[in-house]
Design a protein around this motif. Structure first.
Motif, PDB file in Angstrom:
ATOM      1  N   LEU A 215       0.917  -0.992  -0.040  1.00 52.37           N
ATOM      2  CA  LEU A 215       0.056  -0.285   0.088  1.00 52.37           C
ATOM      3  C   LEU A 215       0.877   1.264  -0.004  1.00 52.37           C
ATOM      4  N   ILE A 216       2.170   1.192   0.757  1.00 53.73           N
ATOM      5  CA  ILE A 216       2.748   2.400   0.589  1.00 53.73           C
ATOM      6  C   ILE A 216       3.532   2.523  -0.595  1.00 53.73           C
ATOM      7  N   GLY A 217       3.981   1.621  -0.914  1.00 53.95           N
ATOM      8  CA  GLY A 217       4.680   1.435  -2.358  1.00 53.95           C
ATOM      9  C   GLY A 217       3.873   2.083  -3.618  1.00 53.95           C
ATOM     10  N   ALA A 218       2.488   1.655  -3.545  1.00 51.38           N
ATOM     11  CA  ALA A 218       1.618   1.895  -4.325  1.00 51.38           C
ATOM     12  C   ALA A 218       1.116   3.540  -4.257  1.00 51.38           C
ATOM     13  N   ALA A 219       1.193   3.845  -3.132  1.00 54.78           N
ATOM     14  CA  ALA A 219       1.016   5.230  -3.016  1.00 54.78           C
ATOM     15  C   ALA A 219       2.225   6.196  -3.412  1.00 54.78           C
ATOM     16  N   ILE A 220       3.414   5.540  -3.246  1.00 54.24           N
ATOM     17  CA  ILE A 220       4.528   6.664  -3.379  1.00 54.24           C
ATOM     18  C   ILE A 220       4.449   6.387  -5.019  1.00 54.24           C
ATOM     19  N   SER A 221       4.235   5.319  -5.716  1.00 54.77           N
ATOM     20  CA  SER A 221       4.114   5.163  -7.105  1.00 54.77           C
ATOM     21  C   SER A 221       3.072   6.125  -7.933  1.00 54.77           C
ATOM     22  N   PHE A 222       1.932   6.030  -7.020  1.00 51.18           N
ATOM     23  CA  PHE A 222       0.816   6.917  -7.650  1.00 51.18           C
ATOM     24  C   PHE A 222       1.226   8.396  -7.757  1.00 51.18           C
ATOM     25  N   VAL A 223       1.924   8.967  -6.483  1.00 52.34           N
ATOM     26  CA  VAL A 223       2.046  10.260  -6.492  1.00 52.34           C
ATOM     27  C   VAL A 223       3.124  10.591  -7.465  1.00 52.34           C
ATOM     28  N   TYR A 224       4.173   9.787  -7.527  1.00 49.67           N
ATOM     29  CA  TYR A 224       5.024   9.945  -8.515  1.00 49.67           C
ATOM     30  C   TYR A 224       4.545  10.025  -9.918  1.00 49.67           C
ATOM     31  N   ALA A 225       3.752   9.190 -10.441  1.00 48.57           N
ATOM     32  CA  ALA A 225       3.129   9.047 -11.602  1.00 48.57           C
ATOM     33  C   ALA A 225       2.164  10.402 -11.964  1.00 48.57           C
ATOM     34  N   LEU A 226       1.509  10.621 -10.763  1.00 48.98           N
ATOM     35  CA  LEU A 226       0.846  12.119 -11.056  1.00 48.98           C
ATOM     36  C   LEU A 226       1.605  13.304 -11.053  1.00 48.98           C
ATOM     37  N   GLY A 227       2.389  13.595 -10.753  1.00 46.81           N
ATOM     38  CA  GLY A 227       3.630  14.706 -10.918  1.00 46.81           C
ATOM     39  C   GLY A 227       4.726  14.441 -11.937  1.00 46.81           C
ATOM     40  N   SER A 228       4.669  13.412 -12.446  1.00 48.57           N
ATOM     41  CA  SER A 228       5.674  13.024 -13.691  1.00 48.57           C
ATOM     42  C   SER A 228       5.418  13.859 -14.665  1.00 48.57           C
ATOM     43  N   TYR A 229       6.513  14.610 -15.147  1.00 53.39           N
ATOM     44  CA  TYR A 229       6.403  15.695 -16.312  1.00 53.39           C
ATOM     45  C   TYR A 229       7.220  14.890 -17.517  1.00 53.39           C
ATOM     46  N   GLU A 230       8.550  14.602 -17.359  1.00 50.04           N
ATOM     47  CA  GLU A 230       9.257  14.166 -18.489  1.00 50.04           C
ATOM     48  C   GLU A 230       8.520  13.188 -19.262  1.00 50.04           C
ATOM     49  N   VAL A 231       8.058  11.895 -18.523  1.00 50.88           N
ATOM     50  CA  VAL A 231       7.310  10.911 -19.267  1.00 50.88           C
ATOM     51  C   VAL A 231       6.274  11.288 -19.950  1.00 50.88           C
ATOM     52  N   LEU A 232       5.190  11.892 -19.418  1.00 47.79           N
ATOM     53  CA  LEU A 232       3.969  12.403 -20.148  1.00 47.79           C
ATOM     54  C   LEU A 232       4.281  13.355 -20.998  1.00 47.79           C
ATOM     55  N   TRP A 233       5.366  14.086 -21.046  1.00 45.39           N
ATOM     56  CA  TRP A 233       5.450  15.306 -21.894  1.00 45.39           C
ATOM     57  C   TRP A 233       6.100  14.431 -23.182  1.00 45.39           C
ATOM     58  N   LEU A 234       7.041  13.358 -23.001  1.00 47.45           N
ATOM     59  CA  LEU A 234       7.557  12.959 -24.339  1.00 47.45           C
ATOM     60  C   LEU A 234       6.903  11.595 -24.606  1.00 47.45           C
ATOM     61  N   LEU A 235       6.084  11.128 -24.026  1.00 38.65           N
ATOM     62  CA  LEU A 235       5.233   9.948 -24.390  1.00 38.65           C
ATOM     63  C   LEU A 235       3.723  10.206 -24.851  1.00 38.65           C
ATOM     64  N   GLY A 236       3.079  11.203 -24.221  1.00 39.06           N
ATOM     65  CA  GLY A 236       1.845  11.451 -24.101  1.00 39.06           C
ATOM     66  C   GLY A 236       1.277  12.366 -25.303  1.00 39.06           C
TER      67      GLY A 236
END
Length: 291
Positions: A215-236
């Motif tokens: 649960l803690i790891g999932a929360a960390i992953s979700f928060v990171y994916a929510l605020g990830s800029y470079e990944v969404l900018w390059l691939l989205g």
């Protein structure tokens, strides 16, 4: 058959105070840095820290682009949720394989450790070169570009989800492996001696005892994916924009009037992230393994 871990010894008041003093410098520094940044964002979003002009309290920054912000929230939350679910499933499975001490466990552990060290920017570029319509994978498979699915820049954000799930699954695999390598292994062996099969041991022993870590790891992953800029900018896609991409575009705009709007988008992202963290801790408090 359900196994509940033995409760640990509660620390004395002196031990708790001593532990708090040890972490106080790090906590104070984090509060100063994060508090200053979030505080400045709040002031700018509500018009109390304008770039030009006199301060004036208002919510115009939040209401200036309601359609774009709503679409950005939907895209960001969807991508983060889907990638986190995939990462949890793959990471947990990899962790179980690693602690099984089979021949493949060392390979899975090495791949997980190697994946964690790769920066997200390089991983995003790799996924883009691999899954684009003129990339490596369609060429290896002999599929023409017009018949290849739009993974990069497509409507389903497939490449971005794949990159985030790949990277975060390795992170989850390592932290869940650390939990499984502790006394949980003893519970698993005891259940096996009592006749429990692999499926029952995973359902009634491994999964409940590793639930707080997952649960803690999932929360960390979700928060990171929510605020990830470079990944969404390059691939989205270019439209609709996710929250971090929209915030950066508004902040880098020619007009200084868009700075409060960028702060408002960043503040919305922070609120969603804090809500996820709050829900995670609320769920952890109800967990028997956490108590």
């Amino acid at each position: 058959m359900t196994w509940v871990p033995v409760a640990g010894r509660a620390g004395t008041a002196r031990e708790r105070v001593r532990g708090a003093l040890f972490v106080l410098p790090a906590v104070a520094l984090a509060v100063f840095v994060l508090g200053g940044g979030v505080g400045a964002t709040v002031l700018q979003a509500f018009g109390l820290l304008p770039v030009v002009g006199r301060p004036r309290v208002g919510i115009e920054a939040f209401t200036a682009r309601p359609g774009e912000i709503a679409a950005a929230i939907a895209v960001s939350v969807s991508v983060a949720a889907v990638s986190t679910v995939i990462a949890v499933v793959v990471g947990t499975t990899a962790a179980v394989v690693i602690v099984s001490h089979r021949r493949s466990s060392r390979i899975v552990a090495a791949l997980s450790a190697l994946t964690v060290t790769i920066p997200h920017l390089i991983a995003a570029a790799t996924i883009g070169l691999l899954l684009s319509d003129a990339g490596v994978l369609p060429r290896l498979l002999g599929i023409p570009s017009e018949s290849w699915a739009p993974w990069v820049g497509g409507p389903l954000w497939g490449a971005a989800i794949a990159e985030l799930a790949w990277k975060e699954s390795a992170f989850l695999a390592l932290i869940v492996t650390g939990t499984l390598a502790t006394r949980i292994r003893t519970y698993d062996e005891t259940a096996a001696l009592l006749g429990a099969g692999r499926a029952r041991r995973f359902r009634h022993v491994l999964l409940p005892l590793t639930a707080p870590t997952i649960l803690i790891g999932a929360a960390i992953s979700f928060v990171y994916a929510l605020g990830s800029y470079e990944v969404l900018w390059l691939l989205g896609r270019t439209s609709p924009e996710p929250l971090p991409v929209l915030a950066v575009r508004l902040f880098q705009g020619v007009s200084l009037d868009s700075r409060p709007e960028a702060a408002a988008v960043a503040l919305v992202t922070c609120v969603i992230a804090l809500a996820v963290v709050a829900c995670t801790f609320a769920a952890l408090r109800r967990s028997a393994a956490w108590r």
